[in-house]
Design an enzyme around this catalytic site. Structure first.
Site, PDB file in Angstrom:
ATOM      1  CE  LYS A   1      -3.479  -9.738  -2.651  1.00 44.22           C
ATOM      2  NZ  LYS A   1      -3.267  -8.450  -1.930  1.00 44.22           N
TER       3      LYS A   1
ATOM      4  N   GLY B   1       7.136  -6.364  -0.092  1.00 44.09           N
ATOM      5  CA  GLY B   1       6.434  -6.500   1.180  1.00 44.09           C
ATOM      6  C   GLY B   1       7.384  -6.963   2.264  1.00 44.09           C
ATOM      7  N   GLY B   2       6.842  -7.636   3.268  1.00 46.16           N
ATOM      8  CA  GLY B   2       7.637  -8.078   4.398  1.00 46.16           C
ATOM      9  C   GLY B   2       8.197  -9.474   4.224  1.00 46.16           C
TER      10      GLY B   2
ATOM     11  CD  GLU C   1      11.791  -3.095  -2.104  1.00 49.16           C
ATOM     12  OE1 GLU C   1      12.225  -3.216  -0.931  1.00 49.16           O
ATOM     13  OE2 GLU C   1      10.910  -2.298  -2.430  1.00 49.16           O
TER      14      GLU C   1
ATOM     15  CD1 TRP D   1      -0.149  -1.462   3.157  1.00 50.35           C
ATOM     16  CD2 TRP D   1       0.489   0.675   3.305  1.00 50.35           C
ATOM     17  NE1 TRP D   1       0.597  -1.345   4.293  1.00 50.35           N
ATOM     18  CE2 TRP D   1       0.998  -0.035   4.423  1.00 50.35           C
ATOM     19  CE3 TRP D   1       0.763   2.030   3.204  1.00 50.35           C
ATOM     20  CZ2 TRP D   1       1.761   0.583   5.412  1.00 50.35           C
ATOM     21  CZ3 TRP D   1       1.525   2.651   4.186  1.00 50.35           C
ATOM     22  CH2 TRP D   1       2.007   1.919   5.277  1.00 50.35           C
TER      23      TRP D   1
END
Length: 487
Positions: free
Chosen positions: A173, A226-227, A248, A149
């Site tokens: 997505k 993301g994480g 990443e 986000w």
């Protein structure tokens, strides 16, 4: 109340379900979002696969693909303010940053438009006199892109741009936490004239959407931002279809300040590195490593700057720090700051949620000298800075590398030879010297270790979306002699 739709095979569609999106500045519902589930995902991937292998996309020349990207860049530039307002409304990121960043996103598409017809193969001087051998670079296939986000129009451009330049098709997505800007971007992709199925954009939740996308048998590559924990699920899913991955991930980036640095300039860079975007940046300079002789002076300077930050409504151009994107994010920061103080860290400033509407949290500085603080280890993804000091260059390097992450780093010194030694010694994919948080479409970006692999930006990103085909041509007219001897 705004109503958004998915973009699948050139059509705007509702999902199998819907959910609400909250405005982080107020905590109130402002839009309804389509929720993709396995059926939607399959339709999107199948459309991308057909567009790549059966539709008009694969017949276009590289130059024609580039022209479509130029058209998209122009549309992004023309609609940058509207896109910025959507991103600010849906994620809480302040308008003064989204406005500038999204205007610059157009340059990423222009850069990859120019690269589209410059992806070259090569001729091999093969060791056989009757053979000509050369290499072709071809699109890797259908790409599944999972975009977070934060800075989503930027973080999608660094995937969509090079993948389109390489000739791939894709399913993007968007994060369920603020997908509106990417769903709106689909309208510009449609207007630019990309054939149906080339770019598909949807959103949904991990188990019912993200997992189905990553393991789909027609997906050849997964590009994820993301994480690390979610990345592990991505990699496990890729075992189902043996898709390649580029990841990443997060960071715990060191920000090293020597006594000879321009402290005012370094302090402004540190503010940009940890408090800009409310600290919700993968490259956040969250670990300040400052020379002991100037630590008190530098921390005092930072404290004054942190306490002068204007916190307010993200759509107000005067606001410098806005809300966190979700209440879940804020609760995690509250918990980690509390545990760090319990472990012995000293609160210099901040450290509290701001009462009232929205998901606001004070810019915070923790002095962690001599303390095994959780804040030095875990990524906050929020406006929290942890401070430690050093006395020697060797100690500074050791502290900088004392992390599982390796995304970004900053060095502030007037000593050029010292800077060069640290550039080589720091284990990170990006090293900024006397600056911080600078990006360009020309420069590759990515990390080491738990910060992932693969690169975004530059020609390196295009290579991630291609594979090499080796072509052998026998130039002799003589019959092949012995069929049982390998040539």
């Amino acid at each position: 109340m705004q109503h958004f739709q998915h973009y699948i095979d050139g059509q705007f569609l509702d999902g199998e379900a819907r959910f609400d999106s909250l405005d982080p500045a107020t905590g109130q519902v402002w839009a309804t979002i389509p929720e993709a589930r396995e059926g939607d995902v399959d339709r999107a991937v199948s459309a991308a696969h057909a567009a790549l292998y059966e539709g008009p996309w694969y017949k276009l020349t590289a130059t024609q693909r580039g022209k479509l990207l130029y058209r998209l860049a122009d549309l992004v530039a023309a609609n940058a303010q509207k896109l910025a307002e959507l991103e600010t409304r849906d994620t809480g990121k302040i308008i003064r940053e989204t406005s500038a960043q999204i205007a610059y996103v157009a340059d990423y598409y222009r850069y990859y438009a120019g690269l589209a017809d410059k992806i070259e193969g090569s001729y091999l001087p093969i060791d056989k006199p009757d053979m000509d051998v050369w290499l072709r670079r071809e699109p890797v296939g259908v790409v599944a892109m999972v975009v977070p986000w934060n800075s989503q129009l930027f973080l999608s451009a660094v995937k969509v741009g090079p993948a389109l330049a390489a000739g791939c098709t894709m399913v993007v997505k968007a994060s369920e936490d603020g997908p509106a800007p990417l769903l709106e971007l689909a309208r510009l992709i449609h207007e630019a004239g990309f054939p149906p199925g080339v770019v598909n954009i949807l959103t949904g939740f991990g188990p019912s959407c993200g997992s189905a996308l990553g393991r789909h048998p027609k997906v050849a590559h997964v590009a994820f931002t993301g994480g690390p924990e979610t990345a592990r699920h991505v990699v496990r899913n890729s075992a189902e279809n043996l898709a390649s991955t580029s990841l990443e991930l997060g960071g715990k980036s060191p920000f090293i300040v020597f006594a000879d640095a321009d402290l005012e300039s370094a302090a402004n860079a540190q503010v940009a590195g940890i408090f800009a975007a409310t600290g919700q940046s993968c490259v956040a300079g969250s670990r300040l490593i400052v020379e002991k002789s100037v630590k008190d002076q530098f921390v005092a300077l930072l404290k004054a700057k942190a306490e002068a930050i204007r916190i307010g409504a993200p759509l107000d151009m005067a606001t410098e720090v806005g809300p966190l994107a979700t209440s879940r994010q804020r609760e995690g920061i509250i918990d980690l700051v509390g545990r760090s103080i319990d472990a012995g860290a000293t609160l210099v400033t901040g450290g509290k949620a701001i009462e009232g509407e929205g998901f606001y949290y004070q810019p915070t500085i923790l002095d962690c000298d001599g303390v095994a603080s959780p804040s030095l280890v875990h990524e906050f993804f929020g406006p929290v800075l942890s401070v430690v000091s050093f006395e020697t260059e060797e100690e500074a390097l050791r502290l900088a590398n004392d992390t599982l992450f390796g995304l970004a780093s900053g060095i502030f010194t007037q000593n050029l030879t010292c800077a060069h030694r640290l550039m080589k010694g720091i284990r990170a994919g990006v090293v900024w010297v006397n600056t911080y948080r600078a990006v360009s479409p020309i420069a590759p970006f990515g990390g080491f270790g738990m910060s992932g692999h693969g690169r975004e930006g530059g020609m390196a990103a295009v290579m991630d979306y291609t594979r090499t085909k080796t072509i052998w041509l026998r130039t002799s007219d003589d019959p092949i002699p012995d069929p049982f001897v390998m040539r």
